[in-house]
Enzyme design. Structure first.
Site, PDB file in Angstrom:
ATOM      1  CG  ASP A  21      -2.058   0.968   1.105  1.00  7.03           C
ATOM      2  OD1 ASP A  21      -2.409   1.343  -0.032  1.00  7.03           O
ATOM      3  OD2 ASP A  21      -2.596   1.384   2.150  1.00  7.03           O
ATOM      4  N   GLY A  24      -0.056   5.580  -4.309  1.00  6.07           N
ATOM      5  CA  GLY A  24      -0.653   6.869  -4.667  1.00  6.07           C
ATOM      6  C   GLY A  24      -0.029   8.003  -3.874  1.00  6.07           C
ATOM      7  NE  ARG A  25      -1.340   6.634   1.380  1.00  2.66           N
ATOM      8  CZ  ARG A  25      -1.401   5.691   2.309  1.00  2.66           C
ATOM      9  NH1 ARG A  25      -1.103   5.978   3.561  1.00  2.66           N
ATOM     10  NH2 ARG A  25      -1.762   4.473   1.992  1.00  2.66           N
ATOM     11  NE  ARG A  34      -4.634   6.878  -6.769  1.00  2.00           N
ATOM     12  CZ  ARG A  34      -4.414   6.533  -5.498  1.00  2.00           C
ATOM     13  NH1 ARG A  34      -4.153   7.453  -4.613  1.00  2.00           N
ATOM     14  NH2 ARG A  34      -4.464   5.275  -5.131  1.00  2.00           N
ATOM     15  CB  SER A  66      -8.818  -5.115  -3.134  1.00  2.00           C
ATOM     16  OG  SER A  66      -9.376  -3.830  -3.337  1.00  2.00           O
ATOM     17  CG  ASN A  69      -7.894  -1.821  -5.186  1.00  2.00           C
ATOM     18  OD1 ASN A  69      -6.989  -2.622  -4.977  1.00  2.00           O
ATOM     19  ND2 ASN A  69      -8.150  -0.826  -4.338  1.00  2.00           N
TER      20      ASN A  69
HETATM   21  C1  IPE Z   1      -5.474  -2.641  -0.163  1.00  2.00           C
HETATM   22  O1  IPE Z   1      -5.111  -1.315  -0.315  1.00  2.00           O
HETATM   23  C2  IPE Z   1      -5.486  -3.325  -1.498  1.00  2.00           C
HETATM   24  C3  IPE Z   1      -4.181  -3.513  -2.118  1.00  2.00           C
HETATM   25  C4  IPE Z   1      -3.041  -3.217  -1.603  1.00  2.00           C
HETATM   26  C5  IPE Z   1      -4.225  -4.110  -3.430  1.00  2.00           C
HETATM   27  P1  IPE Z   1      -6.217  -0.171  -0.496  1.00  2.00           P
HETATM   28  O2  IPE Z   1      -5.486   1.104  -0.617  1.00  2.00           O
HETATM   29  O3  IPE Z   1      -7.155  -0.524  -1.575  1.00  2.00           O
HETATM   30  O4  IPE Z   1      -7.004  -0.260   0.896  1.00  2.00           O
HETATM   31  P2  IPE Z   1      -7.691   0.872   1.771  1.00  2.00           P
HETATM   32  O5  IPE Z   1      -8.640   1.597   0.859  1.00  2.00           O
HETATM   33  O6  IPE Z   1      -6.603   1.756   2.258  1.00  2.00           O
HETATM   34  O7  IPE Z   1      -8.346   0.143   2.876  1.00  2.00           O
HETATM   35  C1  IPE Z   2      -1.573   0.312  -3.350  1.00  2.00           C
HETATM   36  O1  IPE Z   2      -1.370   1.678  -3.372  1.00  2.00           O
HETATM   37  C2  IPE Z   2      -1.789  -0.264  -4.730  1.00  2.00           C
HETATM   38  C3  IPE Z   2      -3.167  -0.680  -4.997  1.00  2.00           C
HETATM   39  C4  IPE Z   2      -4.144  -0.661  -4.142  1.00  2.00           C
HETATM   40  C5  IPE Z   2      -3.440  -1.176  -6.327  1.00  2.00           C
HETATM   41  P1  IPE Z   2      -2.566   2.718  -3.391  1.00  2.00           P
HETATM   42  O2  IPE Z   2      -2.942   2.975  -4.806  1.00  2.00           O
HETATM   43  O3  IPE Z   2      -3.676   2.250  -2.528  1.00  2.00           O
HETATM   44  O4  IPE Z   2      -1.878   4.010  -2.781  1.00  2.00           O
HETATM   45  P2  IPE Z   2      -2.440   4.942  -1.636  1.00  2.00           P
HETATM   46  O5  IPE Z   2      -2.815   4.040  -0.500  1.00  2.00           O
HETATM   47  O6  IPE Z   2      -3.609   5.666  -2.196  1.00  2.00           O
HETATM   48  O7  IPE Z   2      -1.298   5.842  -1.278  1.00  2.00           O
HETATM   49 MG    MG Z   3      -4.048   2.423  -0.557  1.00  2.00          MG
END
Ligand code: IPE
Ligand code: IPE
Ligand code: MG
Length: 251
Positions: A21, A24-25, A34, A66, A69
């Site tokens: 995780d 994006g950040r 992202r 997920s 997602n």
């Molecule tokens: C969990 O991360 C899913 C994956 C890493 C693929 P998310 O970013 O989707 O989960 P939340 O929204 O923070 O719970």
């Molecule tokens: C995890 O990073 C990758 C996926 C869930 C596909 P994020 O895309 O959730 O990144 P953040 O949590 O928004 O920073």
């Molecule tokens: Mg995330």
């Protein structure tokens, strides 16, 4: 000194699961889209998987996409799917060279055709590899998996192939997408979030949880070693009690 030197190779977890995780950040911090974060997450995957295989881990499961997602903007979902296809394609040779087998869990049918095709191709090509299995959780959620298992079992009961009294832990496990995979002893989540986000709910009943603030694109083998060292310091009791050596009796 590397955390690697502190790892007890006799007590490695057989299976490590990772919620990757923070992509994006990570990108946002750099003023980028992202999707730039997702692209840079690939280097973290490569380094982590290679390090796990070198150590002698049997399974590494990565939460890559997920069920929830799918609700992200189409632009991001499409970019992730394309990245998935191109990465699996590019990394197939590395998987072969490192004797790593690719597996997947999740609702694979819901993936775009090109993804399904590439995934099936690499899974087939690497199926004879023995050193480690890399399990990609794609369009995965634990509730989806459990609902799916319950449906299959109910169907078998209806058809008279099973009795409702046959339902136990083992039978449920056999109907999960992880039926061929042992439960993870260690679950890692990056990005400083303290939640499970619908990942392996059944399988992590007794897993040790490890959270790090590192954002996924910055995660490297040293972070994996650090998590394993932390894991090895813990006492896993499984509901039992600590075994205490009897004290010497003084007269
Ligand atoms: C969990 O991360 C899913 C994956 C890493 C693929 P998310 O970013 O989707 O989960 P939340 O929204 O923070 O719970
Ligand atoms: C995890 O990073 C990758 C996926 C869930 C596909 P994020 O895309 O959730 O990144 P953040 O949590 O928004 O920073
Ligand atoms: Mg995330």
């Amino acid at each position: 000194m590397s955390f690697k030197d502190k790892i007890n190779l006799q007590q490695l977890p057989k299976h490590i699961a990772i919620i990757m995780d923070g992509n994006g950040r990570w990108a946002k911090q750099k003023g980028k889209l992202r999707t730039f974060g997702h692209q840079n997450g690939v280097a973290a995957v490569r380094d982590t998987v290679e390090a796990a295989a070198e150590l002698g881990i049997n399974f590494i499961t990565l939460y890559a996409f997920s069920t929830e997602n799918w609700n992200r903007p189409a632009f991001e979902v499409n970019a992730l799917m394309e990245l998935l296809v191109s990465t699996i394609h590019k990394e197939t040779k590395t998987l072969m060279d490192n004797d790593i087998k690719l597996l997947s869990i999740g609702d694979i049918e819901s993936l775009p055709k090109s993804c399904k095709k590439q995934l099936a191709e690499t899974i087939e090509k690497t199926s004879g590899n023995k050193r480690m299995a890399l399990v990609l959780a794609l369009s995965y959620s634990s509730r989806w998996e459990i609902v799916n298992a319950v449906k299959q079992i109910a169907q078998k009961v209806q058809e008279g192939k099973l009795k409702s009294t046959d339902v136990d832990d083992k039978l449920i496990e056999q109907h999960l997408t992880t039926s061929q995979i042992t439960d993870p002893e260690l679950l890692i989540r990056t990005s400083g979030e303290y939640r499970i986000s619908n990942f392996l709910l059944w399988q992590i009943a007794y897993s040790e949880l490890y959270f790090t603030d590192k954002l996924w694109p910055d995660f490297r083998r040293e972070d994996l070693y650090q998590a394993i060292v932390d894991f090895q310091k813990r006492e896993r009791r499984f509901g039992g009690v600590t075994s205490v050596k009897p004290q010497k009796q003084h007269a």
